[in-house]
Design an enzyme around this catalytic site. Structure first.
Site, PDB file in Angstrom:
ATOM      1  N   HIS A  98      24.917  50.521  35.924  1.00  0.00           N
ATOM      2  CA  HIS A  98      23.498  50.139  35.986  1.00  0.00           C
ATOM      3  C   HIS A  98      23.233  48.936  35.080  1.00  0.00           C
ATOM      4  CE1 HIS A  98      22.780  54.670  36.859  1.00  0.00           C
ATOM      5  NE2 HIS A  98      22.608  54.033  37.993  1.00  0.00           N
ATOM      6  N   LYS A 141      16.628  66.069  43.413  1.00  0.00           N
ATOM      7  CA  LYS A 141      17.699  66.191  42.429  1.00  0.00           C
ATOM      8  C   LYS A 141      17.227  66.975  41.215  1.00  0.00           C
ATOM      9  CE  LYS A 141      20.075  61.809  43.468  1.00  0.00           C
ATOM     10  NZ  LYS A 141      20.550  60.528  42.917  1.00  0.00           N
ATOM     11  N   ARG A 183      27.471  50.084  45.846  1.00  0.00           N
ATOM     12  CA  ARG A 183      28.900  50.336  45.590  1.00  0.00           C
ATOM     13  C   ARG A 183      29.652  50.332  46.911  1.00  0.00           C
ATOM     14  NH1 ARG A 183      27.266  55.260  41.931  1.00  0.00           N
ATOM     15  NH2 ARG A 183      25.792  55.188  43.628  1.00  0.00           N
ATOM     16  N   SER A 210      26.287  58.305  38.081  1.00  0.00           N
ATOM     17  CA  SER A 210      25.720  59.246  37.102  1.00  0.00           C
ATOM     18  C   SER A 210      26.271  60.643  37.341  1.00  0.00           C
ATOM     19  CB  SER A 210      24.194  59.270  37.215  1.00  0.00           C
ATOM     20  OG  SER A 210      23.660  58.004  36.939  1.00  0.00           O
TER      21      SER A 210
HETATM   22  P1  ADP Z   1      19.172  56.989  42.935  1.00  0.00           P
HETATM   23  O1  ADP Z   1      18.907  58.416  42.619  1.00  0.00           O
HETATM   24  O2  ADP Z   1      18.008  56.253  43.451  1.00  0.00           O
HETATM   25  O3  ADP Z   1      20.389  56.763  43.799  1.00  0.00           O
HETATM   26  P2  ADP Z   1      20.724  56.077  40.671  1.00  0.00           P
HETATM   27  O4  ADP Z   1      20.289  56.204  39.267  1.00  0.00           O
HETATM   28  O5  ADP Z   1      21.878  56.918  41.105  1.00  0.00           O
HETATM   29  O6  ADP Z   1      19.429  56.307  41.525  1.00  0.00           O
HETATM   30  O7  ADP Z   1      21.070  54.562  40.973  1.00  0.00           O
HETATM   31  C1  ADP Z   1      20.132  53.545  40.815  1.00  0.00           C
HETATM   32  C2  ADP Z   1      20.669  52.277  41.449  1.00  0.00           C
HETATM   33  O8  ADP Z   1      21.835  51.832  40.777  1.00  0.00           O
HETATM   34  C3  ADP Z   1      21.076  52.450  42.904  1.00  0.00           C
HETATM   35  O9  ADP Z   1      20.758  51.269  43.588  1.00  0.00           O
HETATM   36  C4  ADP Z   1      22.558  52.633  42.831  1.00  0.00           C
HETATM   37  O10 ADP Z   1      23.202  52.243  44.029  1.00  0.00           O
HETATM   38  C5  ADP Z   1      22.892  51.692  41.697  1.00  0.00           C
HETATM   39  N1  ADP Z   1      24.151  52.037  41.035  1.00  0.00           N
HETATM   40  C6  ADP Z   1      24.539  53.225  40.552  1.00  0.00           C
HETATM   41  N2  ADP Z   1      25.770  53.157  40.006  1.00  0.00           N
HETATM   42  C7  ADP Z   1      26.169  51.867  40.155  1.00  0.00           C
HETATM   43  C8  ADP Z   1      27.360  51.157  39.820  1.00  0.00           C
HETATM   44  N3  ADP Z   1      28.394  51.756  39.240  1.00  0.00           N
HETATM   45  N4  ADP Z   1      27.407  49.828  40.123  1.00  0.00           N
HETATM   46  C9  ADP Z   1      26.364  49.246  40.735  1.00  0.00           C
HETATM   47  N5  ADP Z   1      25.238  49.852  41.088  1.00  0.00           N
HETATM   48  C10 ADP Z   1      25.133  51.153  40.803  1.00  0.00           C
END
Ligand code: ADP
Length: 160
Positions: free
Chosen positions: A17, A41, A90, A128
């Site tokens: 992130h 979630k 990703r 996450s």
């Molecule tokens: P959500 O519950 O909306 O998926 P996340 O917190 O999992 O929220 O992710 C927020 C954003 O960050 C999303 O666009 C996700 O694709 C992106 N993201 C998560 N992990 C990575 C990573 N390792 N590299 C790039 N983008 C990421």
């Protein structure tokens, strides 16, 4: 002023992130990272804790603001005087979900543009949920999350 919103659960924020925020911060005047409540979630950290960890780990980025919201994302984005959503992408697995989501938002609110940033290869495996799973079984998370997250997640696991 070009304002972009980066919405997500950030439960917890990872270095993947942070990489997206750093890169997006060079493309826009202001990045608003918005922690949202996802009713699908069950989070490990509360919205307040997630926002606090985001604040600490993005101190080095000057044009960033951390916020929290629940409700319709398009309405939130417009309230922030923005029309841009930045999401990280990703592998193929993200594509289907992000594609549907972006098209749905476009359908209900055509002024909103969703912009995708490709993950850096070193973070392409990072999520996450992966971090939570690793931490649960005492695996190494150093270098994958900001150090404040590392500390807090270990505390939380010890409490559980
Ligand atoms: P959500 O519950 O909306 O998926 P996340 O917190 O999992 O929220 O992710 C927020 C954003 O960050 C999303 O666009 C996700 O694709 C992106 N993201 C998560 N992990 C990575 C990573 N390792 N590299 C790039 N983008 C990421």
């Amino acid at each position: 002023m070009r304002i972009a919103v980066c919405p997500g659960s950030f439960d917890p924020v990872t270095n993947g992130h942070i990489d997206i925020f750093e890169r997006a911060s060079t493309m826009f005047d202001l990045i608003i990272v918005a922690v949202f409540h996802n009713p699908n979630k069950k989070p490990l950290f509360s919205m307040e804790e997630r926002a606090e960890l985001l604040s600490i780990s993005t101190r080095h980025i000057t044009n960033i603001r951390i916020d929290a919201f629940s409700g319709l994302l398009n309405e939130y984005v417009k309230q922030q005087n923005s029309n841009i959503i930045v999401r990280g992408l990703r592998a193929l697995s993200d594509f289907e979900y992000e594609f549907q989501r972006a098209l749905l938002i476009k359908k209900i609110d055509p002024v909103i543009e969703t912009v995708f940033m490709m993950t850096s290869s070193e973070y392409s495996f990072l999520s996450s949920s992966g971090i939570k799973e690793l931490a649960k079984f005492g695996g190494p998370i150093k270098g994958l999350v900001p150090s404040c997250v590392e500390t807090r997640i270990r505390q939380r696991m010890a409490e559980m």
